[in-house]
Design a protein around this motif. Structure first.
Motif, mmCIF file in Angstrom:
data_model
loop_
_atom_site.group_PDB
_atom_site.id
_atom_site.type_symbol
_atom_site.label_atom_id
_atom_site.label_comp_id
_atom_site.label_asym_id
_atom_site.label_seq_id
_atom_site.Cartn_x
_atom_site.Cartn_y
_atom_site.Cartn_z
ATOM 1 N N PHE A 5 0.820 -1.204 0.000
ATOM 2 C CA PHE A 5 0.000 0.000 0.000
ATOM 3 C C PHE A 5 0.858 1.260 0.000
ATOM 4 C CE2 PHE A 5 -2.566 3.100 2.600
ATOM 5 C CZ PHE A 5 -3.436 3.452 1.578
ATOM 6 N N VAL A 6 0.553 2.167 -0.934
ATOM 7 C CA VAL A 6 1.242 3.450 -1.016
ATOM 8 C C VAL A 6 0.171 4.543 -0.962
ATOM 9 C CG1 VAL A 6 2.678 4.961 -2.433
ATOM 10 C CG2 VAL A 6 3.116 2.507 -2.398
ATOM 11 N N MET A 7 0.392 5.509 -0.066
ATOM 12 C CA MET A 7 -0.519 6.634 0.064
ATOM 13 C C MET A 7 0.279 7.915 -0.173
ATOM 14 S SD MET A 7 -3.045 7.591 3.255
ATOM 15 C CE MET A 7 -1.959 8.580 4.293
ATOM 16 N N VAL A 8 -0.158 8.715 -1.151
ATOM 17 C CA VAL A 8 0.511 9.960 -1.498
ATOM 18 C C VAL A 8 -0.400 11.112 -1.086
ATOM 19 C CG1 VAL A 8 1.431 11.352 -3.392
ATOM 20 C CG2 VAL A 8 1.664 8.862 -3.447
ATOM 21 N N THR A 9 0.157 12.066 -0.358
ATOM 22 C CA THR A 9 -0.626 13.220 0.071
ATOM 23 C C THR A 9 0.001 14.503 -0.463
ATOM 24 O OG1 THR A 9 0.602 13.440 2.142
ATOM 25 C CG2 THR A 9 -1.388 12.071 2.193
ATOM 26 N N ASP A 10 -0.860 15.468 -0.738
ATOM 27 C CA ASP A 10 -0.382 16.777 -1.157
ATOM 28 C C ASP A 10 -1.452 17.816 -0.857
ATOM 29 O OD1 ASP A 10 -2.291 16.276 -3.119
ATOM 30 O OD2 ASP A 10 -1.116 17.165 -4.714
ATOM 31 N N ALA A 11 -1.081 19.061 -0.986
ATOM 32 C CA ALA A 11 -2.020 20.176 -0.831
ATOM 33 C C ALA A 11 -2.000 20.932 -2.161
ATOM 34 C CB ALA A 11 -1.597 21.072 0.320
ATOM 35 N N PRO A 12 -2.941 20.632 -3.049
ATOM 36 C CA PRO A 12 -2.915 21.247 -4.378
ATOM 37 C C PRO A 12 -3.260 22.737 -4.351
ATOM 38 C CG PRO A 12 -4.867 19.884 -4.132
ATOM 39 C CD PRO A 12 -4.050 19.705 -2.890
ATOM 40 N N VAL A 13 -2.416 23.514 -4.979
ATOM 41 C CA VAL A 13 -2.598 24.963 -5.008
ATOM 42 C C VAL A 13 -3.885 25.352 -5.721
ATOM 43 C CG1 VAL A 13 -1.152 25.282 -7.065
ATOM 44 C CG2 VAL A 13 -1.437 27.163 -5.461
ATOM 45 N N SER A 14 -4.236 24.678 -6.790
ATOM 46 C CA SER A 14 -5.430 25.070 -7.554
ATOM 47 C C SER A 14 -6.723 24.792 -6.783
ATOM 48 C CB SER A 14 -5.455 24.392 -8.922
ATOM 49 O OG SER A 14 -5.385 23.003 -8.797
ATOM 50 N N LEU A 15 -6.814 23.663 -6.109
ATOM 51 C CA LEU A 15 -8.024 23.380 -5.326
ATOM 52 C C LEU A 15 -8.118 24.296 -4.110
ATOM 53 C CD1 LEU A 15 -8.320 19.482 -5.468
ATOM 54 C CD2 LEU A 15 -9.544 21.201 -6.811
ATOM 55 N N GLN A 68 0.785 16.762 -11.658
ATOM 56 C CA GLN A 68 1.430 17.877 -12.348
ATOM 57 C C GLN A 68 0.406 18.858 -12.914
ATOM 58 O OE1 GLN A 68 4.746 18.304 -12.207
ATOM 59 N NE2 GLN A 68 4.769 16.437 -10.991
ATOM 60 N N ASN A 69 -0.804 18.376 -13.145
ATOM 61 C CA ASN A 69 -1.861 19.232 -13.674
ATOM 62 C C ASN A 69 -2.267 20.324 -12.686
ATOM 63 O OD1 ASN A 69 -2.093 17.977 -16.179
ATOM 64 N ND2 ASN A 69 -3.491 16.438 -15.377
ATOM 65 N N ALA A 73 -2.448 24.151 -13.889
ATOM 66 C CA ALA A 73 -3.723 24.872 -13.879
ATOM 67 C C ALA A 73 -3.588 26.207 -13.158
ATOM 68 C CB ALA A 73 -4.808 24.025 -13.213
ATOM 69 N N PHE A 74 -2.907 26.223 -12.038
ATOM 70 C CA PHE A 74 -2.809 27.464 -11.272
ATOM 71 C C PHE A 74 -1.882 28.485 -11.919
ATOM 72 C CE2 PHE A 74 -1.059 30.183 -7.926
ATOM 73 C CZ PHE A 74 -2.233 30.748 -7.449
ATOM 74 N N HIS A 75 -0.725 28.050 -12.356
ATOM 75 C CA HIS A 75 0.282 28.991 -12.850
ATOM 76 C C HIS A 75 0.143 29.326 -14.336
ATOM 77 C CE1 HIS A 75 2.402 29.045 -9.082
ATOM 78 N NE2 HIS A 75 2.387 27.737 -9.059
ATOM 79 N N LYS A 76 -0.198 28.351 -15.137
ATOM 80 C CA LYS A 76 -0.218 28.572 -16.589
ATOM 81 C C LYS A 76 -1.618 28.786 -17.150
ATOM 82 C CE LYS A 76 4.126 26.345 -17.367
ATOM 83 N NZ LYS A 76 4.841 25.160 -17.599
ATOM 84 N N GLU A 77 -2.638 28.437 -16.378
ATOM 85 C CA GLU A 77 -4.003 28.574 -16.866
ATOM 86 C C GLU A 77 -4.855 29.399 -15.900
ATOM 87 O OE1 GLU A 77 -5.675 24.724 -17.943
ATOM 88 O OE2 GLU A 77 -3.643 23.958 -18.203
#
Length: 187
Positions: A5-15, A68-69, A73-77
């Protein structure tokens, strides 16, 4: 049975930017204020709530496919947010975008969000791992969890297959229900 089991966490800037925009919108229409608060009125599109929900779903789906999206989304779109949600006043939007960016890149922004759930997410990982091993479930891929600083009131953040968008509050107030939802998302 070996743990795979692998769990990846992040705090997305766009959301998190969408949550920021949501709270600005809600603050103009209710008494219970949320961060951020502005005393000036912002010109949102008339069908803001519908457009917000559509944009939230689109951005969430893109992030679930590839993290990577998020930055793209935040910086380029950034016009994606502006054109869909705001009446044309790009100077106000640019000011809000810049203000969010300053907060996000400070210790009070992204770092605080990621750090606030660090220990709790580690406990969740251990619980999920133990439960999967007990049930003899072998995950097909990694579980991706995206953290937002406040609850999303205007769109659906339901957990889907191997992807979840969760508020900090979800971790601290609804931890038991959260584990069951995440287990169900792992096929």
């Amino acid at each position: 049975m070996e743990n795979s089991f692998v769990m990846v966490t992040d705090a997305p800037v766009s959301l998190n930017f969408l949550i920021y925009i949501q709270n600005l919108f809600l603050n103009q229409n209710r008494q219970e204020l949320r961060f951020p608060y502005l005393s000036t009125r912002i010109a949102f599109k008339e069908d803001f709530e519908l457009k917000y929900k559509e944009l939230w779903n689109e951005v969430s789906e893109r992030i679930s496919e590839d993290h990577q999206n998020d930055a793209r989304a935040f910086h380029k779109e950034k016009d994606l947010f502006y054109q869909r949600l705001f009446v044309t006043d790009d100077s106000a939007f640019n000011q809000m975008y810049k203000t969010f960016g300053v907060w996000w890149n400070s210790f009070a922004g992204r770092f605080s969000i990621e750090r606030s759930i660090g220990d709790v997410s580690e406990e969740l990982y251990i619980e999920l791992t133990n439960s999967l091993v007990q049930r003899r479930i072998v995950p097909k891929k990694e579980l991706n969890i995206s953290f937002i600083y406040d609850e999303c009131s205007l769109a659906n953040t339901q957990v889907s297959s191997y992807f979840a968008v969760l508020s900090i509050r979800d971790f601290f107030v609804q931890s038991k229900e959260l584990m069951l939802k995440l287990l169900a998302s792992i096929d």
